[in-house]
Design a protein around this motif. Sequence first.
Motif, PDB file in Angstrom:
ATOM      1  N   ALA A 163      -8.349   4.093   5.877  1.00  0.00           N
ATOM      2  CA  ALA A 163      -7.340   4.395   4.856  1.00  0.00           C
ATOM      3  C   ALA A 163      -6.777   5.780   5.141  1.00  0.00           C
ATOM      4  O   ALA A 163      -7.526   6.748   5.284  1.00  0.00           O
ATOM      5  CB  ALA A 163      -7.968   4.359   3.475  1.00  0.00           C
ATOM      6  N   ASN A 166       0.804  -1.217   0.000  1.00  0.00           N
ATOM      7  CA  ASN A 166       0.000   0.000   0.000  1.00  0.00           C
ATOM      8  C   ASN A 166       0.838   1.267   0.000  1.00  0.00           C
ATOM      9  O   ASN A 166       0.300   2.365   0.171  1.00  0.00           O
ATOM     10  CB  ASN A 166      -0.928   0.011   1.226  1.00  0.00           C
ATOM     11  N   ASP A 191      -1.410   3.824   4.069  1.00  0.00           N
ATOM     12  CA  ASP A 191      -1.785   2.431   4.321  1.00  0.00           C
ATOM     13  C   ASP A 191      -3.220   2.374   4.852  1.00  0.00           C
ATOM     14  O   ASP A 191      -3.862   3.418   5.044  1.00  0.00           O
ATOM     15  CB  ASP A 191      -0.834   1.794   5.334  1.00  0.00           C
TER      16      ASP A 191
END
Length: 406
Positions: free
Chosen positions: A255, A235, A244
């Motif tokens: 997120a 990510n 991430d």
Amino acid sequence: MSAISQALAGVKVVEFGAYAAGPHIGKMLATFGATVVHIESHQRPDGFRTEYPPYKDGRPGKDRSGCFAIFNDSKYDVTLDLKTPAGIEVARRLTAWADIVIENMRPDVMSRLGLGYEAAKELNAGVVMISSCNMGQTGPRAQTPGFGSQLSALAGFCGLTGDPDGPPMLLYGPYIDFIASTLGATAVLAALDRQRRTGNGAWIDLAQYESGLLFVAGALLDYHTSGRIAERANNADPGAAPHDAYQCGGGTWLALSCWSDDEFARLAQTLRRPELADDPRFSTIAARKANGVELDAIIASCLVTQDAGDVAARLQAARVHAYPVNTIADLFRDPQLAYRRIWRRRLHGEIGDVACYFSAFDLSATPGDVTGAAPRLGEDNALVSRDFLGISEQEYAALEEQGAFA
């Protein structure tokens, strides 16, 4: 049907398409008032009717598919057996009637049926036809079949997705189909505008594979200018740290990304760990990337007991990029989607109450609408024949006897 004046009212579309890429174009046109006739057959129904769950109450059935329902609302449905002369005859009449023909069969299939662009423009000089298939109509792999997940892999998406030490990850669903269909709808509208101004038709050759390259433009440019090959990075992002998804309380996820040192300082303050901004391990993006494992552990420990939605609201108020990771259930109760009426509930003849997905854009003077739930298989055979094509009851009975609507 909607009583409000719609932008594409009077535009006639026939759709020799199945699954997502073709029917999604037709759905967007139908949303804004076009009359769209979806063609399939009892022997070969649209694959979304028979191959893809979910089904009403978990019981498969040609008129019970939620997947078909979400891509085909606001349309009419006609079954034609294109292996019979009578079925081809009705298909030709629909082509002559239509302003736009949508098809997403393999290359040359429409031509072999006598329904390709050259035949279509003899019936209707101004017709706009869009052919949307995996690779386009030409080239060494033009005849290669497949679905969106394979095309996403071929177009480079999957090679950039996943853990650096793990395998490439397939993206959820036919992602590339929707890139192609959205570009396709734009191309169709441009051709329709030209048709109205000049009377000239057009044949649009839309390769879904090529459409997908638009979404890896940065990686393509980097390779072109520097020779660097983008690799999987989990990510991580080259321009942000942290970047991430973090587990929060109650099974929720957040997120989160920071694109500057100032933004990271605001994150640290909101997490009640202001000292992190001055810690030499984390004070710059380069340092945060070098010490990413430590930083992720600290952030995770701050979030593990908190609700992702609550944290996201506080972080957004502090001008930090953060959103909760929604579940499918969350999407049906999101106040933003509710306010913008993305879900339009309509009554389906067999499924019952269906939450139809409205296009993610609207027009102020001529707003779109979901004018009806998806049709049942062949439910509009008689209506379309009579009202759109002017076929008499006697001729309809004869065509039916000859197997046209099988």
